[in-house]
Motif scaffolding. Structure first.
Motif, PDB file in Angstrom:
ATOM      1  N   SER A 244       7.468  10.902 -26.980  1.00 28.55           N
ATOM      2  CA  SER A 244       8.359  10.639 -28.115  1.00 28.55           C
ATOM      3  C   SER A 244       9.351  11.790 -28.255  1.00 28.55           C
ATOM      4  CB  SER A 244       7.565  10.478 -29.418  1.00 28.55           C
ATOM      5  OG  SER A 244       7.077  11.721 -29.877  1.00 28.55           O
ATOM      6  N   ASP A 245      10.522  11.481 -28.790  1.00 33.96           N
ATOM      7  CA  ASP A 245      11.554  12.504 -28.997  1.00 33.96           C
ATOM      8  C   ASP A 245      11.066  13.568 -29.974  1.00 33.96           C
ATOM      9  OD1 ASP A 245      13.255  11.187 -27.276  1.00 33.96           O
ATOM     10  OD2 ASP A 245      14.292  10.079 -28.876  1.00 33.96           O
ATOM     11  N   GLU A 246      10.315  13.142 -30.974  1.00 33.12           N
ATOM     12  CA  GLU A 246       9.810  14.079 -31.979  1.00 33.12           C
ATOM     13  C   GLU A 246       8.917  15.141 -31.336  1.00 33.12           C
ATOM     14  OE1 GLU A 246       9.094  15.787 -35.725  1.00 33.12           O
ATOM     15  OE2 GLU A 246      10.543  14.223 -35.165  1.00 33.12           O
ATOM     16  N   CYS A 247       8.030  14.717 -30.466  1.00 33.68           N
ATOM     17  CA  CYS A 247       7.098  15.656 -29.827  1.00 33.68           C
ATOM     18  C   CYS A 247       7.768  16.498 -28.756  1.00 33.68           C
ATOM     19  CB  CYS A 247       5.913  14.894 -29.235  1.00 33.68           C
ATOM     20  SG  CYS A 247       4.867  14.106 -30.475  1.00 33.68           S
ATOM     21  N   ASN A 248       8.886  16.035 -28.226  1.00 34.80           N
ATOM     22  CA  ASN A 248       9.608  16.784 -27.188  1.00 34.80           C
ATOM     23  C   ASN A 248      10.609  17.788 -27.759  1.00 34.80           C
ATOM     24  OD1 ASN A 248       8.609  15.994 -24.613  1.00 34.80           O
ATOM     25  ND2 ASN A 248       9.580  13.986 -24.862  1.00 34.80           N
ATOM     26  N   LYS A 249      10.696  17.890 -29.085  1.00 35.04           N
ATOM     27  CA  LYS A 249      11.633  18.836 -29.686  1.00 35.04           C
ATOM     28  C   LYS A 249      11.195  20.274 -29.451  1.00 35.04           C
ATOM     29  CE  LYS A 249      13.527  16.146 -33.555  1.00 35.04           C
ATOM     30  NZ  LYS A 249      13.577  16.047 -35.045  1.00 35.04           N
ATOM     31  N   PHE A 271       7.866  27.602 -31.076  1.00 36.10           N
ATOM     32  CA  PHE A 271       7.630  26.928 -29.808  1.00 36.10           C
ATOM     33  C   PHE A 271       6.666  27.761 -28.985  1.00 36.10           C
ATOM     34  CE2 PHE A 271       8.832  26.847 -25.248  1.00 36.10           C
ATOM     35  CZ  PHE A 271       8.333  25.581 -24.948  1.00 36.10           C
ATOM     36  N   SER A 272       5.598  27.111 -28.482  1.00 34.50           N
ATOM     37  CA  SER A 272       4.596  27.791 -27.669  1.00 34.50           C
ATOM     38  C   SER A 272       4.607  27.224 -26.260  1.00 34.50           C
ATOM     39  CB  SER A 272       3.203  27.623 -28.300  1.00 34.50           C
ATOM     40  OG  SER A 272       2.203  28.077 -27.415  1.00 34.50           O
ATOM     41  N   SER A 273       4.989  28.053 -25.299  1.00 34.98           N
ATOM     42  CA  SER A 273       4.973  27.591 -23.905  1.00 34.98           C
ATOM     43  C   SER A 273       3.536  27.412 -23.411  1.00 34.98           C
ATOM     44  CB  SER A 273       5.719  28.583 -23.005  1.00 34.98           C
ATOM     45  OG  SER A 273       5.091  29.861 -23.034  1.00 34.98           O
ATOM     46  N   ASP A 274       2.566  28.134 -24.005  1.00 34.54           N
ATOM     47  CA  ASP A 274       1.159  27.970 -23.633  1.00 34.54           C
ATOM     48  C   ASP A 274       0.670  26.563 -23.965  1.00 34.54           C
ATOM     49  OD1 ASP A 274       0.929  30.626 -22.784  1.00 34.54           O
ATOM     50  OD2 ASP A 274       0.506  31.321 -24.808  1.00 34.54           O
ATOM     51  N   LEU A 275       1.118  26.066 -25.129  1.00 38.64           N
ATOM     52  CA  LEU A 275       0.709  24.735 -25.577  1.00 38.64           C
ATOM     53  C   LEU A 275       1.671  23.648 -25.118  1.00 38.64           C
ATOM     54  CD1 LEU A 275      -0.434  25.505 -29.234  1.00 38.64           C
ATOM     55  CD2 LEU A 275      -1.888  24.741 -27.360  1.00 38.64           C
ATOM     56  N   CYS A 276       2.800  24.069 -24.531  1.00 39.34           N
ATOM     57  CA  CYS A 276       3.803  23.113 -24.043  1.00 39.34           C
ATOM     58  C   CYS A 276       4.362  22.258 -25.192  1.00 39.34           C
ATOM     59  CB  CYS A 276       3.214  22.192 -22.968  1.00 39.34           C
ATOM     60  SG  CYS A 276       2.332  23.057 -21.660  1.00 39.34           S
ATOM     61  N   ARG A 277       4.455  22.814 -26.384  1.00 40.28           N
ATOM     62  CA  ARG A 277       4.937  22.046 -27.525  1.00 40.28           C
ATOM     63  C   ARG A 277       5.360  22.991 -28.658  1.00 40.28           C
ATOM     64  NH1 ARG A 277       0.508  19.584 -31.563  1.00 40.28           N
ATOM     65  NH2 ARG A 277       2.313  19.977 -32.906  1.00 40.28           N
ATOM     66  N   SER A 278       6.014  22.425 -29.649  1.00 38.31           N
ATOM     67  CA  SER A 278       6.343  23.152 -30.871  1.00 38.31           C
ATOM     68  C   SER A 278       5.286  22.836 -31.923  1.00 38.31           C
ATOM     69  CB  SER A 278       7.731  22.745 -31.380  1.00 38.31           C
ATOM     70  OG  SER A 278       8.724  23.054 -30.425  1.00 38.31           O
ATOM     71  N   LEU A 279       5.122  23.751 -32.856  1.00 37.59           N
ATOM     72  CA  LEU A 279       4.199  23.544 -33.960  1.00 37.59           C
ATOM     73  C   LEU A 279       4.725  24.264 -35.189  1.00 37.59           C
ATOM     74  CD1 LEU A 279       1.218  25.970 -33.684  1.00 37.59           C
ATOM     75  CD2 LEU A 279       2.846  25.810 -31.817  1.00 37.59           C
ATOM     76  N   TYR A 280       4.046  24.114 -36.308  1.00 34.90           N
ATOM     77  CA  TYR A 280       4.511  24.771 -37.520  1.00 34.90           C
ATOM     78  C   TYR A 280       3.338  25.392 -38.268  1.00 34.90           C
ATOM     79  CZ  TYR A 280       2.946  20.487 -39.914  1.00 34.90           C
ATOM     80  OH  TYR A 280       2.202  19.435 -40.385  1.00 34.90           O
ATOM     81  N   VAL A 281       3.672  26.348 -39.147  1.00 38.96           N
ATOM     82  CA  VAL A 281       2.666  27.016 -39.970  1.00 38.96           C
ATOM     83  C   VAL A 281       3.106  26.947 -41.429  1.00 38.96           C
ATOM     84  CG1 VAL A 281       1.773  28.576 -38.191  1.00 38.96           C
ATOM     85  CG2 VAL A 281       3.796  29.250 -39.498  1.00 38.96           C
ATOM     86  N   ALA A 314       1.761  10.898 -32.296  1.00 43.09           N
ATOM     87  CA  ALA A 314       1.500   9.812 -31.333  1.00 43.09           C
ATOM     88  C   ALA A 314       2.086  10.133 -29.967  1.00 43.09           C
ATOM     89  CB  ALA A 314       2.066   8.497 -31.858  1.00 43.09           C
ATOM     90  N   GLY A 315       3.197  10.872 -29.944  1.00 36.80           N
ATOM     91  CA  GLY A 315       3.850  11.207 -28.681  1.00 36.80           C
ATOM     92  C   GLY A 315       3.057  12.148 -27.804  1.00 36.80           C
ATOM     93  N   PHE A 316       2.028  12.805 -28.370  1.00 35.68           N
ATOM     94  CA  PHE A 316       1.196  13.708 -27.576  1.00 35.68           C
ATOM     95  C   PHE A 316       0.073  12.971 -26.855  1.00 35.68           C
ATOM     96  CE2 PHE A 316       2.745  16.822 -30.859  1.00 35.68           C
ATOM     97  CZ  PHE A 316       3.549  17.541 -29.984  1.00 35.68           C
TER      98      PHE A 316
END
Length: 481
Positions: A244-249, A271-281, A314-316
């Motif tokens: 999904s575009d959302e998960c690929n941001k 953005f975490s290259s270890d997790l291959c995704r962005s996340l938030y806190v 869902a995109g993950f």
């Protein structure tokens, strides 16, 4: 007497003026606004600023600790029993991560750089030497078996080779080998068929002395909230692994820096290259580190929840609709197809079924939560701990007798704790800034206090200036006599 009265009334007028001025300044919030505008202009990635120096070469010591989950019952696991593991560690490394190949772009609004990371083993901070042995899942073998499980002939050949060399589902290797790499016999044999295949495997192979890619950051020159925000990674402004575009941001900073003037109600992205995704806190609580006030931010469970709890995730699910439970992430698309599953240590915040599937898992918030403590004025990280666990999905594969009757399980291999605490020199510098901040912010209140004191002095002088006539008349005879 006239001069004295003028002075007294001047004090009265001045007290009223300074009192009113202080009240107006408090209501207008002028001094805090001024302070914020100064900080917003100073915290920019450009040569000569403290922010750039700290970003380019972080002064605080960073440590990477590895904790291995040593398998104690391999034969029983092959017979279908639940894996039992014992945590062994830490094995600690000092991490150096300067920004190199720094190149300012677009009139100073962006800056490109690569973050070279080097790890130096710290024996005095470790449980033992890098030569200590760990029994864990044979990740190269599991990866190969997974990739060829539907090719009967090839699977038969590979299985025969593994029998002849004694390779199985589990292996015993040194800490150094598992982390930084070793020549794998099975991969070496397959390299004859696939010359481009790398026959060396390590969980962090090629990570020591190298970067995780080229970044382009915003400098914060145009908007302070863009400070150190990632614009592109490896030439792309979005990822391509997810569905999904959302998960690929690609959202937020790289987690090493944040913009100034952080508020409690903010959502901070990284953005975490270890997790291959962005996340938030999200904000959790107020903290104090070395006398410096900070806001603690941490990822809520919703970040790693599955799509039934958080539809945005869902995109993950890869392949599409192949969703795992909450708290785990299948990163095989960005790990060359290896059956790698990422989670928090001991499956903290994950579904209980993952905790129960492996004996020895004891998730605890204090030890296994990722958290970042940020000074809200400057955006500086005063303390942080990034905690991730590397797991491997193992299952019975009929074409490979090496898997025996193993149950399908997400097997924990190692978890890392990448931590930092602000150094003393930076803490002293920041404390000085905070003292100046307190003085500036409290100027209006000082004015109000001064106005009240002068008003009291005015009232006192007025009361003692007017002497009653009766008292003067009574004193007259005494003076005459």
């Amino acid at each position: 007497m006239l001069l004295k009265s003028c002075c007294i009334y001047s004090i009265g007028v001045f007290s009223i003026l300074i009192l009113l001025s202080g009240i107006v300044l408090v209501l207008c919030d002028l001094f805090p606004r001024f302070l914020k505008s100064v900080v917003e202009k100073e915290v920019v990635l450009k040569n000569g600023t403290d922010a750039f120096e700290a970003w380019e070469n972080p002064p605080a010591p960073i440590y990477m600790q590895f904790y291995f989950l040593n398998l104690t019952n391999p034969l029983e696991v092959l017979d279908g029993d639940r894996p039992a593991v014992i945590e062994i560690g830490p094995y600690t490394y000092r991490e150096y991560r300067p920004m190199e190949q720094v190149d300012f772009q677009d009139n100073g609004t962006k800056v490109a750089a690569v973050n070279i990371k080097t790890y130096i083993f710290q024996r005095n901070m470790s449980r033992g030497p890098e030569s200590e042995l760990i029994r864990t899942v044979n990740i190269p073998a599991m990866t190969v078996m997974e990739q060829f499980k539907d090719q009967t002939i090839m699977a038969s050949l590979i299985s025969s080779y593994m029998k002849s060399t004694g390779e199985g589902l589990f292996t015993t290797r040194t800490v150094g080998e598992l982390l930084w790499g070793y020549e794998d016999g099975l991969l070496k044999a397959l390299k004859k068929l696939k010359p481009d295949l790398d026959d060396v495997f390590g969980l962090f192979y090629k990570s020591n002395g190298s970067s995780d890619g080229e970044y382009v950051f915003f400098t914060g020159q145009q908007n302070y909230k863009d400070f150190a925000r990632v614009d592109k990674w490896n030439g792309d402004s979005k990822l391509s692994w997810w569905t999904s575009d959302e998960c690929n941001k690609i959202n937020g900073t790289n987690g090493a820096s944040f913009h100034p003037i952080v508020t409690r109600d903010e959502t901070l992205y990284m953005f975490s290259s270890d997790l291959c995704r962005s996340l938030y806190v999200l904000y959790e609580e107020e903290v104090t580190v070395k006398g410096i006030p900070g806001y603690r931010f941490s990822p809520p469970s919703k970040v790693f929840a599955n799509k039934t709890v958080n539809p945005a995730n869902a995109g993950f699910c890869v392949p599409a609709e192949n969703c795992l439970g909450s708290g785990v992430l299948n990163v095989s698309p960005c790990k060359q197809g290896a059956p790698i599953i990422m989670s928090s240590p001991h499956f903290y915040q994950a579904d209980e079924k993952y905790v129960q599937a492996v004996f020895g898992m004891k998730p605890q918030k204090e030890q296994h939560q990722t958290m970042i403590d940020i000074n809200p004025l400057t955006g500086l990280i005063i303390q942080a701990a990034k905690r991730l666990q590397v797991n491997v999905h193992i299952e019975k594969i009929p074409n490979f007798s090496q898997t025996g009757n193993v149950r399908s399980v997400i097997f924990p291999v190692v978890y890392l704790n990448e931590s930092v605490v602000i150094d003393d020199a930076s803490a002293r510098k920041l404390q000085k800034i905070l003292v100046e901040q307190n003085v500036v912010v409290n100027v209006p209140y000082m004015m109000i206090g001064l106005g009240i004191i002068l008003g009291g002095l005015f009232m006192f002088l007025m009361c003692h200036q007017k002497v009653p006539l009766s008292t003067a008349a009574e004193r007259q005879p005494l003076l005459s006599s």
